[in-house]
Structure formats: C-alpha cells, structure tokens
Design a protein around this motif. Structure first.
Motif, short mmCIF file in Angstrom:
data_model
loop_
_atom_site.label_atom_id
_atom_site.label_comp_id
_atom_site.label_asym_id
_atom_site.label_seq_id
_atom_site.Cartn_x
_atom_site.Cartn_y
_atom_site.Cartn_z
N THR A 3 0.86 -1.17 0.00
CA THR A 3 0.00 0.00 0.00
C THR A 3 0.90 1.23 0.00
O THR A 3 2.11 1.15 0.25
CB THR A 3 -0.90 0.03 1.24
N SER A 4 0.32 2.38 -0.24
CA SER A 4 1.11 3.60 -0.30
C SER A 4 1.83 3.87 1.02
O SER A 4 3.02 4.16 1.05
CB SER A 4 0.20 4.79 -0.65
N VAL A 5 1.11 3.76 2.14
CA VAL A 5 1.72 4.03 3.44
C VAL A 5 2.81 3.01 3.74
O VAL A 5 3.90 3.35 4.23
CB VAL A 5 0.66 4.05 4.55
N GLU A 6 2.55 1.74 3.44
CA GLU A 6 3.56 0.70 3.67
C GLU A 6 4.82 0.97 2.86
O GLU A 6 5.94 0.78 3.33
CB GLU A 6 2.99 -0.67 3.32
N PHE A 7 4.64 1.42 1.62
CA PHE A 7 5.79 1.73 0.77
C PHE A 7 6.64 2.83 1.40
O PHE A 7 7.86 2.69 1.54
CB PHE A 7 5.33 2.15 -0.62
N TRP A 8 6.01 3.93 1.80
CA TRP A 8 6.78 5.05 2.34
C TRP A 8 7.38 4.72 3.69
O TRP A 8 8.48 5.20 4.02
CB TRP A 8 5.91 6.30 2.40
N ASP A 9 6.70 3.91 4.50
CA ASP A 9 7.30 3.45 5.76
C ASP A 9 8.58 2.67 5.49
O ASP A 9 9.60 2.84 6.18
CB ASP A 9 6.32 2.56 6.53
N ARG A 10 8.53 1.82 4.47
CA ARG A 10 9.66 0.94 4.17
C ARG A 10 10.87 1.70 3.64
O ARG A 10 12.02 1.35 3.95
CB ARG A 10 9.22 -0.11 3.15
N ALA A 72 1.13 10.80 6.25
CA ALA A 72 0.42 9.59 6.67
C ALA A 72 1.38 8.48 7.08
O ALA A 72 0.96 7.52 7.74
CB ALA A 72 -0.47 9.09 5.54
N SER A 73 2.64 8.59 6.70
CA SER A 73 3.62 7.54 6.97
C SER A 73 4.31 7.75 8.30
O SER A 73 4.93 8.80 8.54
CB SER A 73 4.67 7.52 5.84
N SER A 74 4.23 6.76 9.19
CA SER A 74 4.92 6.86 10.48
C SER A 74 6.44 6.84 10.29
O SER A 74 7.17 7.49 11.05
CB SER A 74 4.49 5.72 11.41
N GLY A 75 6.91 6.12 9.27
CA GLY A 75 8.34 6.10 8.99
C GLY A 75 8.86 7.47 8.59
O GLY A 75 9.93 7.91 9.04
N MET A 76 8.11 8.16 7.73
CA MET A 76 8.50 9.50 7.34
C MET A 76 8.43 10.46 8.52
O MET A 76 9.30 11.34 8.68
CB MET A 76 7.61 10.00 6.20
#
Length: 218
Positions: A3-10, A72-76
């Motif tokens: 998903t978009s959020v999973e991608f940016w977290d990764r 939306a990304s916790s990683g970012m």
C-alpha cells in the motif's frame, strides 16, 4: 503490492539520505513559495501535506508564524522528527496524518495548504482537491507541485522509466497509485475544485513538474 503508506514506511530511512534530483528546480520552487508566504499576515498558519522527511518544511517554516507538517507515513514522521530535533524551528509542528484524516480538519482551517509531489499519488484526485479546499479559509492559498508526464516531451531516460513503471510498482520499487497527469488536466481539476489559479510554472520543464498557486473562492 505494497500500500502507499507501507511503501513510504519501508523506504523512509533510505529516502532521508537521498539528495535532491534537480537542485535548481527545487530552489526555484522554494523561492516562489516563500514569495507568497512572505506576503501573508503575521498570524498566518500553513499546513504541508505529505511532508515526508520534513526537509522542505524546515526550509520554509521560518517564513510564517505557524507551520504544520503532516504525513500519513509513520516512517517519514520518524525521519521528520529526527531532522527537527537537529534544527532551530520552534514554530514547526509535526502531525502524523494523511489527507482526509479528521486530525487535519480539527487543526484547521489554514491560510495556506502546501502539497509537493503528492497530487499524482492520491487515489481520487477530485475528492482530494475537495478535501484540500475544506482545510483552507475562504481566500486561502493552495500551493502545489506535481509531476505531469502525460503527453509531455521528456528525455529518453524518463520515457524508458515510465514504460517499466508498472513492473517497478509490482516489485515494490516505486510507490503504488501513480497517476499520469497532463498539465492542462491538473489545472482544470484545480479550477473545478473551486480555486482560481494565480501562478503556474514548470520546475523542471522536462518532464514538467507543474507548480501551481491557487486561491480558494468564498
């Protein structure tokens, strides 16, 4: 597929170490944005959507009294918090929220909403622009920059990259949901959403990364 959020977290940690691909285009974008921010009232509040690692927020936040950078990304957000901790930016607030989240509406309305390299990734562009409008005060400004490769002249390297784009997305190498927009198409959607466009530019020109300054109607 991610998903978009999973991608940016990764990819957040590696993304934070990358340099800007086109430094001149980036600086022009910042200069034109700052030009508009400097003409706001002293009490103006700005919201940046999809702030990523917070690099742009830290470059712009000194131009206004209050600046909220959201993603939306916790990683970012983790990367943005680390950057802020090393900077002198007392007027910068970070918010873990994506467009459409209630938290953004509760924090608004804002005098300016910024969205850099975000609109082409929204699952529903028309709905997203409506949500942006709802976050703004009447007469508020929406400033965005969006890659618009559809029907545009571009270097051979870019043309080849877009040909294999679906495969790279399937393999998790590029973000999902990439929308190929044309410059005229994007402008038309922004106007349709209830904005008046007051400035445009392409930074860079090939493929066009379309910069738009628009004002919300009453």
């Amino acid at each position: 597929m991610y998903t978009s959020v999973e991608f940016w977290d990764r990819v957040a940690a590696s993304y934070a170490t990358r340099g800007v691909m086109d430094g001149a285009a980036y600086e022009t974008t910042l200069e034109r944005t700052r030009h508009h921010l400097y003409h706001l009232s002293p009490s103006a509040r700005v919201l940046e959507l999809g702030c990523g690692t917070g690099a742009t927020a830290l470059r712009l936040c000194d131009a206004v009294t209050g600046y909220v950078a959201s993603d939306a990304s916790s990683g970012m957000m983790e990367q943005a918090r680390a950057r802020k901790a090393q900077a002198d930016a007392p007027n910068l607030s970070l918010m873990h929220a994506g467009l459409g989240d209630d938290a953004l509406g509760q924090a608004g309305p804002f005098d300016v909403v910024l969205a850099f390299n975000l609109l082409h990734l929204l699952p529903d562009l028309r709905a997203g622009l409506g949500q942006v409008r709802a976050l703004l005060k009447p007469g508020g400004m929406f400033i965005s920059k969006t890659i618009c490769p559809k029907g545009a002249s571009m270097p051979l390297l870019y043309r080849g990259a877009f040909l294999v784009f679906p495969l790279l997305q399937r393999w998790g190498k590029l973000p999902p949901g990439f929308r190929k927009l044309a410059v005229a198409e994007l402008d038309a959607e922004i106007i349709r959403a209830g904005f008046e466009i007051i400035e445009t530019g392409n930074y860079p020109a090939r493929p066009p990364s379309h910069f738009v300054v628009a004002q919300r109607g009453a």
